[in-house]
Scaffold this active site. Structure first.
Site, PDB file in Angstrom:
ATOM      1  N   TYR A   1     -17.750  14.019 -16.562  1.00 25.74           N
ATOM      2  CA  TYR A   1     -18.172  12.611 -16.513  1.00 25.74           C
ATOM      3  C   TYR A   1     -19.256  12.465 -15.423  1.00 25.74           C
ATOM      4  O   TYR A   1     -19.142  13.084 -14.359  1.00 25.74           O
ATOM      5  CB  TYR A   1     -16.952  11.749 -16.214  1.00 25.74           C
TER       6      TYR A   1
ATOM      7  N   LYS B   1      -9.585   3.842 -19.695  1.00 23.82           N
ATOM      8  CA  LYS B   1      -9.988   4.153 -21.066  1.00 23.82           C
ATOM      9  C   LYS B   1      -8.788   4.022 -22.013  1.00 23.82           C
ATOM     10  O   LYS B   1      -8.302   2.930 -22.202  1.00 23.82           O
ATOM     11  CB  LYS B   1     -10.630   5.539 -21.093  1.00 23.82           C
TER      12      LYS B   1
ATOM     13  N   ASP C   1      -9.363  17.016 -16.523  1.00 21.66           N
ATOM     14  CA  ASP C   1      -9.537  15.595 -16.829  1.00 21.66           C
ATOM     15  C   ASP C   1      -9.173  15.415 -18.306  1.00 21.66           C
ATOM     16  O   ASP C   1      -9.856  15.936 -19.190  1.00 21.66           O
ATOM     17  CB  ASP C   1     -10.980  15.174 -16.550  1.00 21.66           C
TER      18      ASP C   1
ATOM     19  N   ARG D   1       0.813  -1.220   0.000  1.00 21.33           N
ATOM     20  CA  ARG D   1       0.000   0.000   0.000  1.00 21.33           C
ATOM     21  C   ARG D   1       0.848   1.271   0.000  1.00 21.33           C
ATOM     22  O   ARG D   1       0.378   2.369  -0.289  1.00 21.33           O
ATOM     23  CB  ARG D   1      -0.997  -0.021   1.181  1.00 21.33           C
TER      24      ARG D   1
END
Ligand SMILES: *Cc1c(COP(=O)(O)O)cnc(C)c1O
Length: 370
Positions: free
Chosen positions: A113, A203, A178, A59
């Protein structure tokens, strides 16, 4: 760009006698020097710098994921990049970093989005949003504004913004752009003044519809805060996803350019078609096309055969979806329509198929000529 896409994040491989990057699946890393580990954890807690030396715990950082971060930062022209489990995890970390500094107010421009809009509107992370158009950004800023957020080209309307002018209007408040739709192949927002460049790496960066991820490219100061939030909240990227993303970046410029050429051709044919009311295709180019039909958009979705009727975008195959039903369903209907997302709008992500095969599928899906 083409050379960086293939080589960035892999510089050490030949020296190690390797060609493909290793996938490090370790969750933990043995060390006989716990004093040294204590000092490195202290340094991370104080500064958020990537711990020097061998990894400590999954992590805190992973070498395979770090290769992808290095490569993406190089492509976006930023000092650093911090990867997350999804695009939404990446945006959440940005909001949390700013809110933790007491800067809970966000100024944002629609459309975004659908889920980004929802996260801000619902205030799920304790933030408060003011929606404005680009001309209203300066007036919307408050002493507690921690972020200005925009998308260009925007999902799903492909509306384009002047990022340089917007960055100027933000003054000292960081601008988050973005860049999921344009990718660094077509646009590098950091060069225009954006301090944070967000990607749904699910994407185009992954590019094959088989990996979920998010990443923020930014300066090292902001990256330190993002790494600390990632460590504390746990939205890490899986190492296998890091490997797939690094592999995806190698073909990113070729994929984006090829799909964009097909998209431009299809946009032209759609614009000339009497069954189509309106086509939106960015001046910047790209592989996304949005269009409104005179008929029922649900019928078009039901009739495609080669094109895949599915949400998401940026894959090697062409996808089409109805934003008002899926990607932007979670946005209040009036807000959605106000942002230019009409109930007739279809959003198509053009892939790498032959343009004539795609056109004959679309032609059939559009139904009888009027
Ligand atoms: C898909 C998408 C997101 C969210 O990314 P996930 O990886 O699905 O969490 C954010 N921004 C844009 C523009 C997107 O298309």
């Amino acid at each position: 760009m083409a050379t960086e896409a293939v080589h960035a994040g892999r510089e050490d491989l030949a020296g190690q006698g390797l060609h493909a990057p290793p996938i490090d699946l370790s969750t933990t890393y043995p060390s006989y020097d716990s004093r040294g580990e204590a000092a490195r954890i202290d340094a991370f807690a104080a500064e958020g710098a990537d711990p020097e030396g061998p990894p400590i715990y999954g992590r805190l950082g992973n070498p395979t994921v770090a290769r992808f971060e290095t490569a993406l930062a190089r492509l976006e022209g930023t000092e650093a990049a911090v990867a997350f489990a999804t695009g939404m995890a990446a945006l959440s970390a940005v909001l949390l970093v700013r809110a933790a500094a007491g800067l809970r107010h966000v100024v944002a421009v629609r459309p975004l989005y659908g889920c980004s809009d929802h996260l801000l509107t619902a205030g799920l992370l304790g933030t408060e949003v003011t929606w404005t158009d680009p001309a209203g950004i300066t007036d919307a800023l408050r002493p507690d504004t921690g972020l200005v957020m925009v998308e260009s080209p925007a999902n799903p309307t492909l509306a384009e913004l002047d990022l340089r002018a917007i960055a100027h209007a933000c003054g000292s408040v960081p601008l988050l752009a973005d860049n999921t739709f344009a990718t660094p192949v077509l646009q590098r927002p950091a060069e225009q003044g954006a301090r944070l460049v967000l990607h749904s790496a699910t994407k185009y960066l992954g590019g094959h519809g088989d990996v979920m991820a998010g990443v923020v490219a930014c300066d090292e100061e902001l990256a330190r805060g993002l790494r600390q939030v990632r460590f504390a909240t746990g939205g890490v990227l899986h190492p296998l996803a890091g490997y797939l993303l690094l592999r995806g970046l190698a073909t990113l410029p070729v994929r984006v350019r090829a799909a964009s050429a097909t998209a431009a051709e299809l946009a032209g044919r759609l614009a000339a078609d009497p069954r189509v009311a309106r086509v939106r295709y960015p001046r910047l180019g790209g592989a996304m096309v949005a269009f409104e039909v005179h008929g029922d958009p649900h019928e078009v979705i039901s009739r495609v055969r080669l094109v895949t009727p599915a949400v998401s975008l940026g894959s090697v195959d062409t996808l089409i979806q109805h934003p008002a039903s899926i990607s932007h369903r979670i946005v209040d209907a009036d807000d959605r329509r106000g942002a230019g997302v009409s109930d007739r709008l279809l959003r198509m992500s053009v892939g790498l198929e032959d343009v004539e095969d795609l056109w004959s599928d679309l032609d059939a899906a559009l139904g009888r000529r009027r």
